[in-house]
Structure formats: structure tokens, C-alpha cells
Design a protein around this motif. Structure first.
Motif, PDB file in Angstrom:
ATOM      1  N   PHE A 291       2.830   2.295 -10.794  1.00  0.00           N
ATOM      2  CA  PHE A 291       2.793   2.576 -12.227  1.00  0.00           C
ATOM      3  C   PHE A 291       2.804   1.247 -12.984  1.00  0.00           C
ATOM      4  CE2 PHE A 291       4.308   6.505 -10.380  1.00  0.00           C
ATOM      5  CZ  PHE A 291       3.579   7.451 -11.093  1.00  0.00           C
ATOM      6  N   LYS A 292       1.672   0.948 -13.621  1.00  0.00           N
ATOM      7  CA  LYS A 292       1.546  -0.324 -14.323  1.00  0.00           C
ATOM      8  C   LYS A 292       0.406  -0.222 -15.330  1.00  0.00           C
ATOM      9  CE  LYS A 292      -1.410  -3.045 -11.499  1.00  0.00           C
ATOM     10  NZ  LYS A 292      -1.557  -4.078 -10.481  1.00  0.00           N
ATOM     11  N   ASP A 293       0.426  -1.095 -16.308  1.00  0.00           N
ATOM     12  CA  ASP A 293      -0.655  -1.166 -17.309  1.00  0.00           C
ATOM     13  C   ASP A 293      -0.921   0.182 -17.977  1.00  0.00           C
ATOM     14  OD1 ASP A 293      -0.966  -3.856 -16.621  1.00  0.00           O
ATOM     15  OD2 ASP A 293      -2.379  -3.361 -15.019  1.00  0.00           O
ATOM     16  N   GLY A 294       0.133   0.974 -18.147  1.00  0.00           N
ATOM     17  CA  GLY A 294      -0.027   2.244 -18.861  1.00  0.00           C
ATOM     18  C   GLY A 294      -0.665   3.349 -18.051  1.00  0.00           C
ATOM     19  N   GLY A 295      -0.561   3.288 -16.745  1.00  0.00           N
ATOM     20  CA  GLY A 295      -1.134   4.333 -15.902  1.00  0.00           C
ATOM     21  C   GLY A 295      -0.660   4.189 -14.468  1.00  0.00           C
ATOM     22  N   VAL A 296      -1.393   4.782 -13.537  1.00  0.00           N
ATOM     23  CA  VAL A 296      -1.040   4.682 -12.124  1.00  0.00           C
ATOM     24  C   VAL A 296      -2.244   4.184 -11.332  1.00  0.00           C
ATOM     25  CG1 VAL A 296      -1.593   7.127 -11.654  1.00  0.00           C
ATOM     26  CG2 VAL A 296      -0.027   5.896 -10.131  1.00  0.00           C
ATOM     27  N   LEU A 297      -1.997   3.217 -10.450  1.00  0.00           N
ATOM     28  CA  LEU A 297      -3.032   2.654  -9.582  1.00  0.00           C
ATOM     29  C   LEU A 297      -2.841   3.192  -8.174  1.00  0.00           C
ATOM     30  CD1 LEU A 297      -5.380   0.590  -9.144  1.00  0.00           C
ATOM     31  CD2 LEU A 297      -3.610  -1.087  -8.556  1.00  0.00           C
ATOM     32  N   LEU A 298      -3.885   3.842  -7.641  1.00  0.00           N
ATOM     33  CA  LEU A 298      -3.847   4.376  -6.280  1.00  0.00           C
ATOM     34  C   LEU A 298      -4.546   3.400  -5.348  1.00  0.00           C
ATOM     35  CD1 LEU A 298      -5.018   8.065  -6.911  1.00  0.00           C
ATOM     36  CD2 LEU A 298      -2.853   6.981  -7.505  1.00  0.00           C
ATOM     37  N   THR A 299      -3.865   3.024  -4.277  1.00  0.00           N
ATOM     38  CA  THR A 299      -4.492   2.203  -3.241  1.00  0.00           C
ATOM     39  C   THR A 299      -4.185   2.824  -1.892  1.00  0.00           C
ATOM     40  OG1 THR A 299      -2.532   0.751  -3.210  1.00  0.00           O
ATOM     41  CG2 THR A 299      -4.430   0.036  -4.540  1.00  0.00           C
ATOM     42  N   LYS A 300      -5.052   2.537  -0.927  1.00  0.00           N
ATOM     43  CA  LYS A 300      -4.884   3.118   0.401  1.00  0.00           C
ATOM     44  C   LYS A 300      -4.581   2.043   1.430  1.00  0.00           C
ATOM     45  CE  LYS A 300      -6.870   6.052   3.944  1.00  0.00           C
ATOM     46  NZ  LYS A 300      -7.928   6.979   4.363  1.00  0.00           N
ATOM     47  N   GLU A 301      -3.615   2.358   2.274  1.00  0.00           N
ATOM     48  CA  GLU A 301      -3.269   1.493   3.393  1.00  0.00           C
ATOM     49  C   GLU A 301      -3.317   2.328   4.673  1.00  0.00           C
ATOM     50  OE1 GLU A 301       0.615   0.096   2.573  1.00  0.00           O
ATOM     51  OE2 GLU A 301       0.086  -0.854   0.660  1.00  0.00           O
ATOM     52  N   PRO A 302      -3.844   1.759   5.753  1.00  0.00           N
ATOM     53  CA  PRO A 302      -3.860   2.505   7.024  1.00  0.00           C
ATOM     54  C   PRO A 302      -2.432   2.874   7.430  1.00  0.00           C
ATOM     55  CG  PRO A 302      -5.197   0.513   7.151  1.00  0.00           C
ATOM     56  CD  PRO A 302      -4.433   0.423   5.876  1.00  0.00           C
ATOM     57  N   LYS A 303      -2.245   4.147   7.766  1.00  0.00           N
ATOM     58  CA  LYS A 303      -0.902   4.613   8.088  1.00  0.00           C
ATOM     59  C   LYS A 303      -0.996   5.869   8.930  1.00  0.00           C
ATOM     60  CE  LYS A 303       3.382   6.172   5.839  1.00  0.00           C
ATOM     61  NZ  LYS A 303       4.059   6.422   4.550  1.00  0.00           N
ATOM     62  N   PRO A 304      -0.274   5.927  10.042  1.00  0.00           N
ATOM     63  CA  PRO A 304      -0.282   7.163  10.831  1.00  0.00           C
ATOM     64  C   PRO A 304       0.416   8.286  10.061  1.00  0.00           C
ATOM     65  CG  PRO A 304       1.357   5.617  11.681  1.00  0.00           C
ATOM     66  CD  PRO A 304       0.572   4.881  10.646  1.00  0.00           C
ATOM     67  N   ILE A 305      -0.144   9.499  10.161  1.00  0.00           N
ATOM     68  CA  ILE A 305       0.440  10.645   9.447  1.00  0.00           C
ATOM     69  C   ILE A 305       1.487  11.281  10.352  1.00  0.00           C
ATOM     70  CG2 ILE A 305      -0.062  12.756   8.196  1.00  0.00           C
ATOM     71  CD1 ILE A 305      -3.015  11.867   8.162  1.00  0.00           C
ATOM     72  N   ILE A 306       2.728  11.266   9.892  1.00  0.00           N
ATOM     73  CA  ILE A 306       3.829  11.768  10.713  1.00  0.00           C
ATOM     74  C   ILE A 306       4.296  13.140  10.252  1.00  0.00           C
ATOM     75  CG2 ILE A 306       6.203  11.318  11.440  1.00  0.00           C
ATOM     76  CD1 ILE A 306       5.563   8.309  11.119  1.00  0.00           C
ATOM     77  N   ARG A 307       4.343  13.337   8.957  1.00  0.00           N
ATOM     78  CA  ARG A 307       4.907  14.572   8.408  1.00  0.00           C
ATOM     79  C   ARG A 307       4.081  15.779   8.834  1.00  0.00           C
ATOM     80  NH1 ARG A 307       6.231  15.507   1.986  1.00  0.00           N
ATOM     81  NH2 ARG A 307       6.833  17.711   2.080  1.00  0.00           N
ATOM     82  N   LYS A 308       4.769  16.795   9.348  1.00  0.00           N
ATOM     83  CA  LYS A 308       4.087  17.981   9.866  1.00  0.00           C
ATOM     84  C   LYS A 308       4.317  19.235   9.027  1.00  0.00           C
ATOM     85  CE  LYS A 308       1.893  17.047  13.798  1.00  0.00           C
ATOM     86  NZ  LYS A 308       0.489  17.454  14.049  1.00  0.00           N
ATOM     87  N   GLU A 309       5.301  19.202   8.141  1.00  0.00           N
ATOM     88  CA  GLU A 309       5.621  20.403   7.359  1.00  0.00           C
ATOM     89  C   GLU A 309       5.631  20.058   5.870  1.00  0.00           C
ATOM     90  OE1 GLU A 309       9.228  22.196   8.707  1.00  0.00           O
ATOM     91  OE2 GLU A 309       8.477  22.549  10.742  1.00  0.00           O
ATOM     92  N   PHE A 310       4.986  20.916   5.086  1.00  0.00           N
ATOM     93  CA  PHE A 310       4.919  20.735   3.644  1.00  0.00           C
ATOM     94  C   PHE A 310       5.378  22.020   2.957  1.00  0.00           C
ATOM     95  CE2 PHE A 310       1.866  17.827   5.472  1.00  0.00           C
ATOM     96  CZ  PHE A 310       2.018  16.661   4.718  1.00  0.00           C
TER      97      PHE A 310
END
Length: 437
Positions: A291-310
Motif C-alpha cells: 500500500f503506497k502512493d494512494g493505492g496498492v501495488l501487486l507484485t509476484k514472487e515465485p513461491k510454493p503453494i502450501i495452503r490446502k484449505e480455504f
């Protein structure tokens, strides 16, 4: 004939700035508050979502209203045929706008008029009996024009309140609860609302109360009872934040891209909108929210997906987006809290099952839990997705064009319900749509 659209994305890099429209959820509540305040509250940054434009037109009296007028605000819908109705009544057709149906059902009980409130064929299949029963218990005069428990409704205003406290189940639709809370300050006896059982979509109820508070309305929430006394609104203005539900599709695009840098102006880390939880959910997929400059910046980083339940009970409007992202990534997650999806614009569970099958993925139900089976997943060269007259089906599946060379959607205009600029905004980050021959 409703137009289709074909999209593709030659690059898996997504970069750009997207200015989102105002939140439909916030805007619809603010518009009702504005109307009930009789001019004391003003709404700023009104959403250009079709549902919000429709509700604003009705509540702000965009058209001159006569006793015999049929107000048909419904976009791309067949007008309701009033041949069986008393033509002396005002008939309001809200098309496919579910929020407008719930909020206006309560709103019209306070007005000095008699109306028929109706909508699209799908709207007439969506239950409203729980809300009608609650309003009748308060003393409202509401009857069903066609089928018991479903719109259209005949509502006679000037409620003669006979009860100050009522109970309502919390696991059906938070919009029923919101509809009652919005009219509570104007009820002669105020309102004590007891919520029975688990409360679905609690953040939406909290949003309603926070916005009422912005307009000077005090409440008390003790255990499972919300109390609002009869009271006057304060003079103020309510600014509608950009739509976090719309932002969720950009999080999905970031998650399916190889590289992403997307800036969404106007969004804050202290939002009233429950769907802002998308920042936490998508962190599981390597998406960072700054959250910066009056909004939100989305960036992607390589990451293994661990979470299995939502557990999506508090944010069911994110369900399609998250399920599709998991399916596209071959992540066999389990989802709970989807009970309300079957009574939305379409049966969203069945719609997801039908469309995910086109990429070989199964969504399997087991005692109110839903698990993805991605063992047969494949990426076709091209695919046609049906939208079921549901804006979120189109927008949830659109990010798949990052992986599938050619993706076609029926009824491109379905997105107008909440995000009219969606297809145009996709072009800003490299999605392309071939010209129609």
C-alpha cells in the motif's frame, strides 16, 4: 442477440495501472442511506456498475414517476409483463440486481406509496421469503404476486410497526440483514435484530453498520443481537472506495502471470469491504500487496503453494476467482463456506463444475466442503466458457487467457453488472481481442 468476446494474452507478463470503479457493495448501501436521510447524506464516487446505476436511478428519481408508470431499469433483460397486475400501481423492474431487490423490499415498506417490485426471470427464482417474513413480523404489508416466497412483490408502504425485536437466520444471506439494518433508524420503534446461528458474510454486515455510523447512526451489537434506536441521520458525505471484488480479478491475473506489477489506485489497507481479504488469500500464491502512493501495488514472487484449505464463508464473492486460480495452477485445494453460492445470479457451484470440466478439472462436493481434482487437467488450444448471466463467471475465468491461447465468452456484456470497463481494462495489460468479422 448477446455478443460473445474472444480474448488472448500473447505475453505472460502483466504490468499496468488500473483505475477501478467504486465498490458496488459500498455504493448500494450508501445510496439507500442517502435516500433515507432525506438529503442529509451525499454519496461521492458513485459506482458505474449497472446495479449501482440502476439503484441510483430508482432512489434518486432519475425519471419522473407517475402512479401508472412502469420503471424498467433492467439492462439487457426482457421487461416484466404487467398484464396480470393492477395498472394503478407503480411497477419497478430491477432486472437481475439481487442487492437492489433485497434493499428495495425493505426500503419501500417505509415509503408513502404502493409498488410492485419485480425483476428478471432468474430474479423470480431467487428466494426472498426470509426477508419478507421478517418485515411482515415488524408490521409491513407485503404480498406475493406470483409464487410464494419469491418476487415479484406487492409492497404497501407506511409500515405500521407492531414489533421492535425480531429474529433472523444468519446463514442465508447477509443482504437480508443489511436491508433490515438500513431501515432501522427510520422505523417508529427502532430495531433489535437477533441473528440465529452462524452469520454468513459477517464483513458485509460490519460494512453496513460502519457506513450507518458514518452517517451518524449509532448501534449496539451485544452477543448475537444488533440494536438500532429510531434516530436522525447527520449531514455528511460518504465517499465510495474502489471495488475490492473487482480487484480480485487483478490478483488472479497476477497469480497466473509469470511476472506481474499491477497498481490499483484508491484501495486502502483499512477497507470496509470484506473482499479486501484477497490480499491475504493471494499471498499464498506469491502475490505481495504494497500500500503506497494512494493505492496498492501487486507484485509476484515465485513461491510454493502450501495452503490446502480455504474458508470463504466471509467472502463468498471471491469463491469463483480463487477456485479458478487453484484449478489453473493444478492446486488441489478444499473450499468451505460456499453455502450461499447456489442462490446467487446462477447456481455458481454447478456453473463452476460445468466450466472447469472444460479444462479437465473436477469440483467435488462432500458434506458442504468442495475439493478440486486436477488429475485430469489439460490446457486446450481454445475454449468457450458459458457465463450463465453471471458477471463473476466471466471475470473469474478471464485470467485463463494467460494460459489458454484462445478463450471465448458468451454474453460479453454480462460484466456491466459490476465492472463495465472490465474488457477494456484487460487490454491495458496486454490482453487482446481480435476484431469481430
Amino acid at each position: 442477440m448477446k455478443p460473445n468476446i474472444v480474448i488472448s494474452k500473447p505475453s505472460r507478463v502483466s504490468k499496468g495501472t488500473i483505475q477501478l470503479t467504486g465498490s458496488k457493495s459500498e455504493c448500494n448501501r450508501a445510496l439507500v442511506i442517502e435516500a433515507l436521510s432525506k438529503g442529509k447524506v451525499k454519496v461521492q464516487n458513485v459506482s458505474d456498475a449497472a446495479d449501482a446505476v440502476l439503484l441510483a436511478g430508482i432512489l434518486r428519481g432519475a425519471q419522473e414517476v407517475h402512479s401508472s408508470l412502469i420503471i424498467d431499469h433492467s439492462p439487457n433483460e426482457d421487461s416484466y409483463e404487467p398484464s396480470t397486475m393492477n395498472h394503478e400501481l407503480k411497477t419497478v423492474n430491477i432486472g437481475p440486481a439481487g442487492t437492489a431487490m433485497r434493499f428495495l423490499t425493505a426500503y419501500f415498506t417505509l415509503q408513502d406509496e404502493e409498488v410492485i417490485l419485480t425483476g428478471s426471470e432468474r430474479m423470480k427464482q431467487r428466494p426472498i421469503g426470509v426477508l419478507v417474513d421478517a418485515l411482515r413480523e415488524l408490521g409491513a404489508d407485503i404480498s406475493y404476486v406470483e409464487n410464494e416466497g419469491y418476487p415479484p412483490l406487492k409492497i404497501t408502504g407506511n409500515i405500521q410497526q407492531s414489533a421492535a425485536r425480531i429474529a433472523i437466520k444468519g446463514n442465508i444471506s447477509s443482504q437480508y440483514i443489511t436491508a433490515l439494518l438500513l431501515i432501522a433508524p427510520n422505523l417508529p420503534l427502532g430495531l433489535g435484530l437477533e441473528i440465529i446461528g452462524d452469520l454468513t458474510s459477517r464483513p458485509y454486515v460490519e460494512m453496513t453498520l460502519a457506513m450507518l455510523e458514518q452517517a451518524g447512526i449509532k448501534h449496539n451489537w451485544t452477543d448475537n443481537v444488533i440494536s438500532i434506536a429510531k434516530q436522525d441521520f447527520s449531514e455528511t458525505s460518504i465517499w465510495v472506495e474502489p471495488d475490492w471484488s473487482a480487484a480480485s480479478y487483478w490478483y488472479a491475473i497476477a497469480a497466473l502471470s509469470d511476472e506481474a506489477e499491477l497498481f490499483l489506485p484508491g484501495l486502502t489497507s483499512y477497507s470496509l469491504q470484506g473482499d479486501s481479504v484477497i490480499t491475504e488469500i493471494m499471498a499464498n500464491f506469491g502475490i505481495t500487496s504494497q500500500f503506497k502512493d494512494g493505492g496498492v501495488l501487486l507484485t509476484k514472487e515465485p513461491k510454493p503453494i502450501i495452503r490446502k484449505e480455504f474458508d470463504l464463508k466471509k467472502c463468498p464473492d471471491l469463491a469463483q476467482t480463487i477456485v479458478v486460480v487453484c484449478a489453473a495452477l493444478g492446486h488441489e485445494a478444499t473450499f468451505t463456506g460456499l453455502e450461499t453460492l447456489k442462490i446467487k445470479e446462477t447456481d455458481r457451484i454447478a456453473a463452476l463444475q460445468n466450466e472447469l470440466a472444460k479444462i479437465g478439472v473436477k469440483l467435488i462436493e462432500n458434506n458442504e466442503a468442495y475439493t478440486l481434482d486436477c488429475s485430469g487437467k489439460f490446457i486446450p488450444e481454445k475454449v468457450l466458457f458459458h457465463t450463465y448471466e453471471d458477471h463473476r463467471m466471466a471475470m473469474a475465468f478471464a485470467p485463463l487467457a494467460i494460459l489458454i491461447p484462445e478463450v471465448e465468452f458468451e454474453d460479453a456484456n454480462v460484466v456491466e453488472k459490476s465492472y463495465p470497463a472490465f474488457w477494456t481494462d484487460l487490454e491495458k495489460v496486454g490482453f487482446v481481442s481480435p476484431p469481430t468479422p
